[in-house]
Design an enzyme around this catalytic site. Structure first.
Site, PDB file in Angstrom:
ATOM      1  N   CYS A 124       2.728   2.043  -3.053  1.00 23.76           N
ATOM      2  CA  CYS A 124       2.911   0.705  -3.021  1.00 23.76           C
ATOM      3  C   CYS A 124       1.718   0.028  -3.584  1.00 23.76           C
ATOM      4  O   CYS A 124       0.787   0.820  -4.199  1.00 23.76           O
ATOM      5  CB  CYS A 124       3.531  -0.015  -1.860  1.00 23.76           C
ATOM      6  SG  CYS A 124       2.538   0.220  -0.371  1.00 23.76           S
ATOM      7  N   CYS A 198       7.422  -1.039  -4.206  1.00 21.67           N
ATOM      8  CA  CYS A 198       7.500  -2.442  -4.292  1.00 21.67           C
ATOM      9  C   CYS A 198       7.190  -2.770  -5.746  1.00 21.67           C
ATOM     10  O   CYS A 198       6.941  -1.725  -6.543  1.00 21.67           O
ATOM     11  CB  CYS A 198       6.007  -2.979  -3.581  1.00 21.67           C
ATOM     12  SG  CYS A 198       4.575  -2.601  -4.245  1.00 21.67           S
ATOM     13  N   CYS A 205       2.441   1.291 -12.052  1.00 23.56           N
ATOM     14  CA  CYS A 205       2.275   2.737 -11.979  1.00 23.56           C
ATOM     15  C   CYS A 205       1.829   3.469 -13.063  1.00 23.56           C
ATOM     16  O   CYS A 205       2.471   3.039 -14.094  1.00 23.56           O
ATOM     17  CB  CYS A 205       3.434   3.330 -11.500  1.00 23.56           C
ATOM     18  SG  CYS A 205       3.884   4.942 -11.425  1.00 23.56           S
TER      19      CYS A 205
END
Length: 269
Positions: A124, A198, A205
């Protein structure tokens, strides 16, 4: 007077087992990470496989551990028939004697190749709440079937949110030893599956190495809830419970055995 009716006898099977250092560490290892196979215990305890097998046979004969066959391998776990006081005693011993703990070890991938743990990375933004709760649930429900870590794209300098620690402690999982960890290339290479919890982490990412799968869970951030202290606390409990449900579903889809009861442990990355 029949002392056996007043409580555990000092000579009973548990205390007999605890007089032997290897048996004691084996029991606490199963409490922390069980089920474990003999090859895992050999690595953890630093003893030969015949020695470990012999001591596990003693524990099994005393009714303290039970075997579980998974494929061609035999795993051991604490016996489900252990009375509550026995588990409480072992948990207290584990928490109060740092020299008995095995928190630093990572199971070698060279052992039990058919049963190599699934490597899960929960990601996250701040690694302060949702990914930490996911980490705690995965460790508690997956035991040795999984190897779990968590990280953040922008780790929070203060570490784990105190409310996340509080709601997880209600379920027997202690996250107070955790710290917020930055995600890096080595973590991404290590993982079999990256789960973003999230939207920000999902969008930012990094590109994953070949063979590493990704899954996204759109879980609202309970720390952004506005309201009374009770309303905010309830938001954290809802997040905790939603993540538990998602972890159980994930394990079922991956074919990972879920422990009958969550392991009581202090989670550490």
């Amino acid at each position: 007077m029949n002392l056996s009716k007043q409580g555990p006898d000092p000579d009973d099977d548990l205390f007999f087992a605890l007089t032997h250092a290897l048996r004691r560490r084996a029991l606490l290892s199963l409490l922390e990470r069980g089920p474990l196979c003999v090859c895992h215990l050999t690595e953890i305890l630093g003893s030969s496989q015949p020695t470990v097998s012999r001591q596990m046979s003693v524990l099994r004969a005393k009714g303290l551990v039970e075997p579980l066959r998974k494929g061609q391998w035999i795993y051991y776990s604490l016996a489900r028939s252990l009375p509550a006081w026995t588990r409480t005693f072992l948990t207290t011993l584990y928490e109060t004697r740092p020299d008995f703990q095995n928190r630093s070890y990572q199971l070698s991938q060279n052992f039990c190749p058919v049963q190599a743990p699934t490597r899960l990375l929960f990601l996250c933004t701040q690694n302060a709440c949702r990914s930490q709760i996911s980490f705690g649930w995965a460790r508690a429900l997956g035991g040795a079937w999984v190897d779990v870590r968590s990280a953040g794209t922008h780790p929070h300098p203060d570490g784990v949110n105190p409310l996340a620690i509080s709601v997880m402690r209600e379920r027997g999982i202690d996250l107070s030893g955790q710290s917020s960890t930055p995600v890096d290339a080595s973590l991404l290479r290590w993982a079999n599956l990256v789960v973003t919890v999230c939207g920000e982490a999902d969008e930012s990412c990094p590109v994953l190495p070949p063979g590493v799968r990704k899954e996204h869970w759109p879980i609202p951030d309970p720390d952004r809830i506005h309201g009374s202290s009770r309303e905010i606390y309830l938001a954290f409990t809802r997040t905790r419970d939603e993540i538990e449900s998602r972890i159980r579903d994930l394990f079922q889809r991956l074919g990972i055995d879920i422990l009958d009861r969550p392991l009581p442990f202090m989670a550490t990355n």
